[in-house]
Design a protein around this motif. Structure first.
Motif, PDB file in Angstrom:
ATOM      1  N   UNK A   6       1.011  -1.032  -0.084  1.00  0.00           N
ATOM      2  CA  UNK A   6      -0.357  -0.007  -0.060  1.00  0.00           C
ATOM      3  C   UNK A   6       1.337   1.498   0.304  1.00  0.00           C
ATOM      4  N   UNK A   7       2.065   1.063   0.403  1.00  0.00           N
ATOM      5  CA  UNK A   7       3.022   2.472   0.236  1.00  0.00           C
ATOM      6  C   UNK A   7       3.679   2.857  -1.109  1.00  0.00           C
ATOM      7  N   UNK A   8       2.781   3.656  -1.583  1.00  0.00           N
ATOM      8  CA  UNK A   8       2.867   4.405  -3.661  1.00  0.00           C
ATOM      9  C   UNK A   8       3.956   5.005  -3.392  1.00  0.00           C
ATOM     10  N   UNK A   9       4.703   5.972  -2.262  1.00  0.00           N
ATOM     11  CA  UNK A   9       5.578   6.459  -2.604  1.00  0.00           C
ATOM     12  C   UNK A   9       6.940   6.637  -1.143  1.00  0.00           C
ATOM     13  N   UNK A  10       8.131   5.756  -1.443  1.00  0.00           N
ATOM     14  CA  UNK A  10       9.565   6.093  -0.777  1.00  0.00           C
ATOM     15  C   UNK A  10       9.826   7.105  -0.750  1.00  0.00           C
ATOM     16  N   UNK A  11       9.870   8.084   0.364  1.00  0.00           N
ATOM     17  CA  UNK A  11      10.888   9.561   0.193  1.00  0.00           C
ATOM     18  C   UNK A  11      12.095   9.124   0.401  1.00  0.00           C
ATOM     19  N   UNK A  12      12.927   7.666   1.370  1.00  0.00           N
ATOM     20  CA  UNK A  12      14.158   7.279   1.555  1.00  0.00           C
ATOM     21  C   UNK A  12      14.818   6.469   1.729  1.00  0.00           C
ATOM     22  N   UNK A  13      15.441   5.532   1.819  1.00  0.00           N
ATOM     23  CA  UNK A  13      16.165   4.902   2.376  1.00  0.00           C
ATOM     24  C   UNK A  13      16.164   3.668   3.932  1.00  0.00           C
ATOM     25  N   UNK A  22       9.529   0.563   7.999  1.00  0.00           N
ATOM     26  CA  UNK A  22       9.333   0.200   7.435  1.00  0.00           C
ATOM     27  C   UNK A  22       8.883  -1.641   7.943  1.00  0.00           C
ATOM     28  N   UNK A  23      10.539  -2.133   6.770  1.00  0.00           N
ATOM     29  CA  UNK A  23      10.824  -3.154   7.270  1.00  0.00           C
ATOM     30  C   UNK A  23      10.461  -3.764   8.648  1.00  0.00           C
TER      31      UNK A  23
END
Length: 136
Positions: free
Chosen positions: A84-91, A97-98
């Motif tokens: 459901x995450x559409x855009x990851x902002x950074x590592x 999240x993991x």
């Protein structure tokens, strides 16, 4: 295909890593003329695929660690959790999240088959670990 599959299975079931290596090399040599890509693929990861053999593991733990199924299962669960995450902002966000997914999914994880023999794995890995890490 059935013959190659049978020979692969027989080689990977071999108890001795050297014998397994020789059987797989022989199979790759036979495949070379008619199926060069298959021969190349077999040779490409040959050393890595025999790691469990070289460690001298046996039984259920060996079978569990000789397959990628546990990792594929975990990766699949992570993908489902993160879909459901559409855009990851950074590592850093990905790592957070993991980590949170790991906590949520922890109850769904099953014990690795052969977990009672993890001491055998630890002893087999000891020669490959830096001495300062063993002391900790």
């Amino acid at each position: 295909q059935a013959t190659v599959r049978s020979r692969l299975r027989k080689a990977y079931q071999e108890a001795d890593a050297t014998k397994a290596f020789k059987a797989l090399q022989k199979l790759a040599a036979e495949l070379e003329r008619d199926y060069p890509q298959a021969a190349h693929s077999l040779r490409e990861g040959l050393d890595e695929t025999l790691t469990v053999h070289r460690l001298g593991l046996s039984g259920t733990l060996r079978r569990s660690l000789a397959t990628t199924n546990p990792l594929e299962s975990v990766n699949s669960q992570f993908r489902t959790h993160a879909q459901n995450v559409k855009r990851w902002t950074n590592g850093i966000q990905v790592l957070r999240w993991l980590a949170s997914a790991s906590l949520v999914l922890e109850d769904r994880f099953q014990r690795l088959a052969g977990y009672r023999d993890l001491g055998q794995l630890q002893a087999a890995l000891r020669p490959y670990v830096a001495p300062q890490m063993v002391a900790q």
